[in-house]
Design an enzyme around this catalytic site. Structure first.
Site, PDB file in Angstrom:
ATOM      1  N   LYS A   1      -3.283   9.079   7.167  1.00 39.50           N
ATOM      2  CA  LYS A   1      -3.464   8.199   8.331  1.00 39.50           C
ATOM      3  C   LYS A   1      -2.498   7.024   8.308  1.00 39.50           C
ATOM      4  O   LYS A   1      -1.957   6.665   7.253  1.00 39.50           O
ATOM      5  CB  LYS A   1      -4.895   7.682   8.410  1.00 39.50           C
ATOM      6  CG  LYS A   1      -5.293   6.854   7.208  1.00 39.50           C
ATOM      7  CD  LYS A   1      -6.665   6.251   7.390  1.00 39.50           C
ATOM      8  CE  LYS A   1      -7.065   5.472   6.151  1.00 39.50           C
ATOM      9  NZ  LYS A   1      -8.269   4.710   6.273  1.00 39.50           N
TER      10      LYS A   1
ATOM     11  N   HIS B   1      -7.293  11.290  15.397  1.00 39.64           N
ATOM     12  CA  HIS B   1      -8.201  10.222  15.844  1.00 39.64           C
ATOM     13  C   HIS B   1      -7.316   8.998  16.012  1.00 39.64           C
ATOM     14  O   HIS B   1      -6.571   8.667  15.089  1.00 39.64           O
ATOM     15  CB  HIS B   1      -9.217   9.825  14.783  1.00 39.64           C
ATOM     16  CG  HIS B   1     -10.027  10.945  14.212  1.00 39.64           C
ATOM     17  ND1 HIS B   1     -11.373  11.038  14.400  1.00 39.64           N
ATOM     18  CD2 HIS B   1      -9.684  11.990  13.420  1.00 39.64           C
ATOM     19  CE1 HIS B   1     -11.836  12.093  13.745  1.00 39.64           C
ATOM     20  NE2 HIS B   1     -10.828  12.690  13.144  1.00 39.64           N
TER      21      HIS B   1
ATOM     22  N   ASP C   1     -11.071   4.355  21.869  1.00 39.69           N
ATOM     23  CA  ASP C   1     -10.952   5.561  21.054  1.00 39.69           C
ATOM     24  C   ASP C   1     -10.313   6.714  21.824  1.00 39.69           C
ATOM     25  O   ASP C   1     -10.361   6.757  23.056  1.00 39.69           O
ATOM     26  CB  ASP C   1     -12.360   5.978  20.611  1.00 39.69           C
ATOM     27  CG  ASP C   1     -12.334   6.878  19.385  1.00 39.69           C
ATOM     28  OD1 ASP C   1     -11.241   7.081  18.830  1.00 39.69           O
ATOM     29  OD2 ASP C   1     -13.407   7.369  18.977  1.00 39.69           O
TER      30      ASP C   1
ATOM     31  N   ARG D   1     -22.536   0.362  13.490  1.00 39.27           N
ATOM     32  CA  ARG D   1     -22.346   0.594  12.050  1.00 39.27           C
ATOM     33  C   ARG D   1     -23.151  -0.431  11.269  1.00 39.27           C
ATOM     34  O   ARG D   1     -23.231  -1.593  11.674  1.00 39.27           O
ATOM     35  CB  ARG D   1     -20.861   0.478  11.666  1.00 39.27           C
ATOM     36  CG  ARG D   1     -20.059   1.629  12.219  1.00 39.27           C
ATOM     37  CD  ARG D   1     -18.634   1.653  11.714  1.00 39.27           C
ATOM     38  NE  ARG D   1     -17.913   2.685  12.461  1.00 39.27           N
ATOM     39  CZ  ARG D   1     -16.616   2.907  12.369  1.00 39.27           C
ATOM     40  NH1 ARG D   1     -15.882   2.175  11.543  1.00 39.27           N
ATOM     41  NH2 ARG D   1     -16.035   3.849  13.077  1.00 39.27           N
TER      42      ARG D   1
ATOM     43  N   GLN E   1     -15.035   0.892  20.669  1.00 36.13           N
ATOM     44  CA  GLN E   1     -13.708   1.390  20.284  1.00 36.13           C
ATOM     45  C   GLN E   1     -12.881   1.758  21.503  1.00 36.13           C
ATOM     46  O   GLN E   1     -13.403   2.249  22.490  1.00 36.13           O
ATOM     47  CB  GLN E   1     -13.848   2.651  19.426  1.00 36.13           C
ATOM     48  CG  GLN E   1     -14.266   2.399  18.011  1.00 36.13           C
ATOM     49  CD  GLN E   1     -14.019   3.637  17.132  1.00 36.13           C
ATOM     50  OE1 GLN E   1     -13.108   4.417  17.369  1.00 36.13           O
ATOM     51  NE2 GLN E   1     -14.838   3.791  16.121  1.00 36.13           N
TER      52      GLN E   1
ATOM     53  N   HIS F   1      -9.398  11.164  20.919  1.00 37.52           N
ATOM     54  CA  HIS F   1      -9.161  12.279  20.009  1.00 37.52           C
ATOM     55  C   HIS F   1      -8.171  13.216  20.670  1.00 37.52           C
ATOM     56  O   HIS F   1      -8.377  13.633  21.811  1.00 37.52           O
ATOM     57  CB  HIS F   1     -10.488  12.948  19.651  1.00 37.52           C
ATOM     58  CG  HIS F   1     -11.363  12.034  18.862  1.00 37.52           C
ATOM     59  ND1 HIS F   1     -12.305  11.215  19.427  1.00 37.52           N
ATOM     60  CD2 HIS F   1     -11.364  11.757  17.528  1.00 37.52           C
ATOM     61  CE1 HIS F   1     -12.873  10.488  18.486  1.00 37.52           C
ATOM     62  NE2 HIS F   1     -12.316  10.785  17.319  1.00 37.52           N
TER      63      HIS F   1
ATOM     64  N   CYS G   1     -16.220  10.910  17.454  1.00 34.86           N
ATOM     65  CA  CYS G   1     -15.516  12.189  17.273  1.00 34.86           C
ATOM     66  C   CYS G   1     -16.405  13.394  17.601  1.00 34.86           C
ATOM     67  O   CYS G   1     -15.959  14.284  18.336  1.00 34.86           O
ATOM     68  CB  CYS G   1     -14.951  12.313  15.867  1.00 34.86           C
ATOM     69  SG  CYS G   1     -14.798  10.765  14.977  1.00 34.86           S
TER      70      CYS G   1
HETATM   71  C1  TSB Z   1     -10.223   6.169  15.704  1.00 36.26           C
HETATM   72  N1  TSB Z   1     -13.158   8.171  14.366  1.00 36.26           N
HETATM   73  C2  TSB Z   1     -12.105   7.191  14.325  1.00 36.26           C
HETATM   74  C3  TSB Z   1     -11.570   6.935  15.722  1.00 36.26           C
HETATM   75  O1  TSB Z   1     -11.370   8.158  16.392  1.00 36.26           O
HETATM   76  C4  TSB Z   1     -12.687   5.906  13.719  1.00 36.26           C
HETATM   77  O2  TSB Z   1     -13.827   5.556  13.988  1.00 36.26           O
HETATM   78  N2  TSB Z   1     -11.867   5.209  12.947  1.00 36.26           N
HETATM   79  S1  TSB Z   1     -12.268   3.830  12.235  1.00 36.26           S
HETATM   80  O3  TSB Z   1     -13.458   3.984  11.468  1.00 36.26           O
HETATM   81  O4  TSB Z   1     -11.104   3.408  11.517  1.00 36.26           O
HETATM   82  O5  TSB Z   1     -12.556   2.784  13.329  1.00 36.26           O
HETATM   83  C5  TSB Z   1     -11.609   2.509  14.331  1.00 36.26           C
HETATM   84  C6  TSB Z   1     -11.270   1.047  14.396  1.00 36.26           C
HETATM   85  O6  TSB Z   1     -12.439   0.281  14.668  1.00 36.26           O
HETATM   86  C7  TSB Z   1     -10.738   0.448  13.111  1.00 36.26           C
HETATM   87  O7  TSB Z   1      -9.374   0.696  12.971  1.00 36.26           O
HETATM   88  C8  TSB Z   1     -11.031  -1.024  13.298  1.00 36.26           C
HETATM   89  O8  TSB Z   1      -9.977  -1.647  14.014  1.00 36.26           O
HETATM   90  C9  TSB Z   1     -12.261  -1.036  14.181  1.00 36.26           C
HETATM   91  N3  TSB Z   1     -13.498  -1.399  13.447  1.00 36.26           N
HETATM   92  C10 TSB Z   1     -14.041  -0.709  12.417  1.00 36.26           C
HETATM   93  N4  TSB Z   1     -15.164  -1.320  11.997  1.00 36.26           N
HETATM   94  C11 TSB Z   1     -15.338  -2.409  12.779  1.00 36.26           C
HETATM   95  C12 TSB Z   1     -16.332  -3.444  12.839  1.00 36.26           C
HETATM   96  N5  TSB Z   1     -17.369  -3.462  12.018  1.00 36.26           N
HETATM   97  N6  TSB Z   1     -16.186  -4.426  13.768  1.00 36.26           N
HETATM   98  C13 TSB Z   1     -15.153  -4.403  14.628  1.00 36.26           C
HETATM   99  N7  TSB Z   1     -14.201  -3.459  14.617  1.00 36.26           N
HETATM  100  C14 TSB Z   1     -14.282  -2.468  13.713  1.00 36.26           C
HETATM  101 ZN    ZN Z   2     -12.641   9.811  15.571  1.00 38.65          ZN
END
Ligand code: TSB
Ligand code: ZN
Length: 587
Positions: free
Chosen positions: A412, A458, A326, A306, A324, A328, A277
């Protein structure tokens, strides 16, 4: 699968079975100490300190045998209530129980214990009347589990089991577990060489092998094309940012425990990014915007890192390095509903294309009683939440509401799915955000010529390519639709000596036409090679004998079928291309 926790009688049974397990363990390992033994969806487990002993499959069998013996003996299960002091005295030599008891509420003046024969455990209950009722149980597996789930603590041994009222239910459950094991993406991922892990790279850092990479590339192309059509602008940004960037976004204060630690390069302090983001906010801010340009949709296939607990890391489903899908979306407050609707429609569209049915929409809203927890703008919240509901109702989407589950910055919508093994996870997500655009001081010029702050959505349709691939593997059991299959056609000449050249000719013909094809002209029996193509779950197997060679045809067999169909090669190619281009699902 039956959810044991949701069935009152089965819950009690499983809880009593956990005590039975502990009693049997104590008979075999007199020094064993017990932490907690809760009932879970799939049955029960018990966390046990076995000192220096580690469990084996044989040990598990021995424990189960001992459990049967104790159950047959049929002692009554007796409840007794004691005071906190008495409890502390009774369990004085047991540091785990002391820990539990001393943390109990001051008001909780009486503590209950349950005794069956020579075994007493601290427990709230309730339990069965007698262990005799425990007849149809099974110990499922064991694993290590840190005390209190903290990697700094001692590793305990966790034994899982399950108990039912009758043999049929138990057998049905065991069969389902077996089936789940078979479609676990970690098993199929290995069999089909989709991805690997290596300790030299690190836990939760999968390496995508050529076969898995084909699937991922197809997914990327697929969603990229959809997003292009919907007016997304795709970008590339670095997978690091400075600490200051994440201080500006607020992640440094609120998300730090999920991030890899900071690293210093010259005078700059960097972090591996956990989210994209902030980068996209800066791209929006890079130029002036008028309300006429909005929505601006910035998309990226973005790598994030992460810090997931080592015990939580799982195949491709929960990783520490993820990509992702992803984007925005920067919108005016009036555009929230329309843009949200487009996102939900895209989710529905994608799930339809993949034939996915086992999923649930969860709408996370704020708890209006708990205003402290949420960004302070009542009007914004009320309007936005009403809008989201309205859109979901308009689209006729079934969803459930989770009050109090909204993020600090906005409500959300998540899509929840159940993996073959383990608890539910989120796949797609769409999160409204009133705050981040303010933190980055974003603005656009509204129709009155005034500066206004945009709202951000997001959204990630696949979630991550990692998690979505894991889910697709499990839903298809590794029988991918032809357009996704790493190998689409396997060419098998009946006898390499006589039809080998023809096999090569057909393979080249298909490959030149963009089909992913392999030739198996090894000097192995036909049956053996056919079976291998089956195990690899290749959609089409071509069997080429003399007749095919003479008539310039091919005979194909679909995966899982016995019949063969003969066609001129051009017709076969045409049929295959149509199936691939239309992204047909496998029957
Ligand atoms: C959608 N900032 C927002 C983005 O813009 C975001 O990061 N959202 S999130 O934290 O929900 O992460 C997005 C998606 O990543 C989640 O819905 C999930 O499907 C996936 N995700 C999250 N953590 C993991 C992980 N550790 N391993 C694999 N996929 C993951
Ligand atoms: Zn985001």
């Amino acid at each position: 699968m039956i959810n044991i926790k949701e069935n009152e009688h089965l819950s009690i049974m499983n809880h009593s079975c956990a005590h039975l397990l502990a009693q049997a363990v104590k008979h075999i390992y007199p020094n064993a100490l017990f932490w907690v033994g809760p009932v879970i969806e799939e049955g029960f487990y018990y966390d046990i300190d076995l000192g220096d002993e580690t469990l084996t499959e044989e040990a598990l069998e021995k424990i189960e045998k001992e459990m049967k013996k104790i159950a047959k003996d049929g002692k009554r299960i007796v409840r007794e209530e004691i005071s906190k002091e008495e409890a502390l005295a009774k369990f004085a030599n047991d540091p785990y129980k002391i820990d539990l008891i001393s943390r109990m509420d001051e008001e909780e003046t009486t503590i209950s214990c349950y005794t069956q024969g020579d075994f007493t455990d601290l427990c709230r209950g309730p339990h069965l009347e007698t262990v005799k009722e425990l007849k149809f149980f099974k110990l499922i597996k064991f694993s290590g589990a840190y005390w209190k789930g903290d990697a700094k603590n001692k590793m305990l041994q966790r034994i899982y089991g399950v108990c039912f009222e009758n043999e049929e239910d138990l057998n049905a459950h065991l069969a389902e577990l077996e089936e789940a094991k078979e479609r676990d993406h970690r098993k199929i991922g290995k069999e089909q060489e989709l991805y690997m892990n290596h300790e030299l790279v690190g836990a939760g850092m999968p390496l995508w092998l050529p076969n898995g990479s084909i699937i991922r590339k197809q997914l990327e192309n697929y969603i990229y094309e959809k997003e292009q059509k919907l007016g997304y602008d795709h970008v590339y940004t670095p997978c690091v940012g400075t600490v200051d960037l994440y201080k500006t976004s607020g992640h440094w204060d609120h998300y730090k425990e999920n991030m890899f630690p900071m690293m210093k390069v010259d005078e700059e302090e960097f972090v591996l990014r956990p989210m994209n983001c902030p980068h996209h906010m800066l791209i929006f801010k890079n130029k002036m915007h008028s309300y006429r340009d909005l929505p601006v949709r910035i998309g990226e296939f973005a790598t994030d890192f992460r810090y997931e607990a080592s015990g939580a890391v799982k195949g491709l489903e929960r990783v520490r390095c993820m990509c992702q899908n992803d984007a925005h979306l920067f919108v005016t407050p009036e555009q929230i509903g329309e843009e949200f609707k487009k996102v939900v429609s895209l989710i529905l569209d994608v799930y339809r294309d993949f034939g996915l049915k086992n999923y649930k929409f969860r709408l996370s809203l704020r708890d209006p009683e708990d205003k402290e927890k949420y960004f302070d703008d009542d009007e914004m919240w009320n309007a936005a939440e009403a809008k989201l509901r309205e859109v979901l109702n308009d689209l006729g989407v079934e969803y459930f509401e989770a009050i109090g589950e909204a993020a600090f910055y906005g409500p959300k919508l998540d899509v929840e799915v159940k993996p073959a093994v383990g608890p539910e996870v989120t796949l797609s997500t769409c999160q409204l955000d009133f705050l981040l655009p303010r933190r980055f001081e974003l603005s656009y010029i509204n129709s009155k010529g005034e500066k206004e702050t945009p709202v951000v959505l997001h959204r990630a349709i696949f979630g991550t390519f990692d998690r979505f691939t894991a889910f697709i593997i499990e839903e298809t059991k590794g029988r991918f639709p032809t357009w996704l299959s790493p190998v689409q056609v396997k060419v098998i000449p009946v006898n390499a000596e006589f039809q080998g050249d023809y096999g090569k000719e057909i393979k080249d013909y298909l490959a030149e036409n963009g089909i992913r094809v392999e030739l198996d002209d090894r000097n192995e029996k036909l049956g053996y090679r056919l079976r291998e193509a089956q195990t690899q779950k290749v959609p089409y197997t071509l069997i080429l004998g003399d007749a095919e060679k003479e008539n310039n045809t091919i005979s194909y067999r679909l995966h899982g079928e016995k019949d063969t169909t003969t066609l001129p090669k051009e017709e076969f190619l045409k049929m295959l291309k149509e199936e691939i281009d239309s992204k047909s699902l496998r029957k």
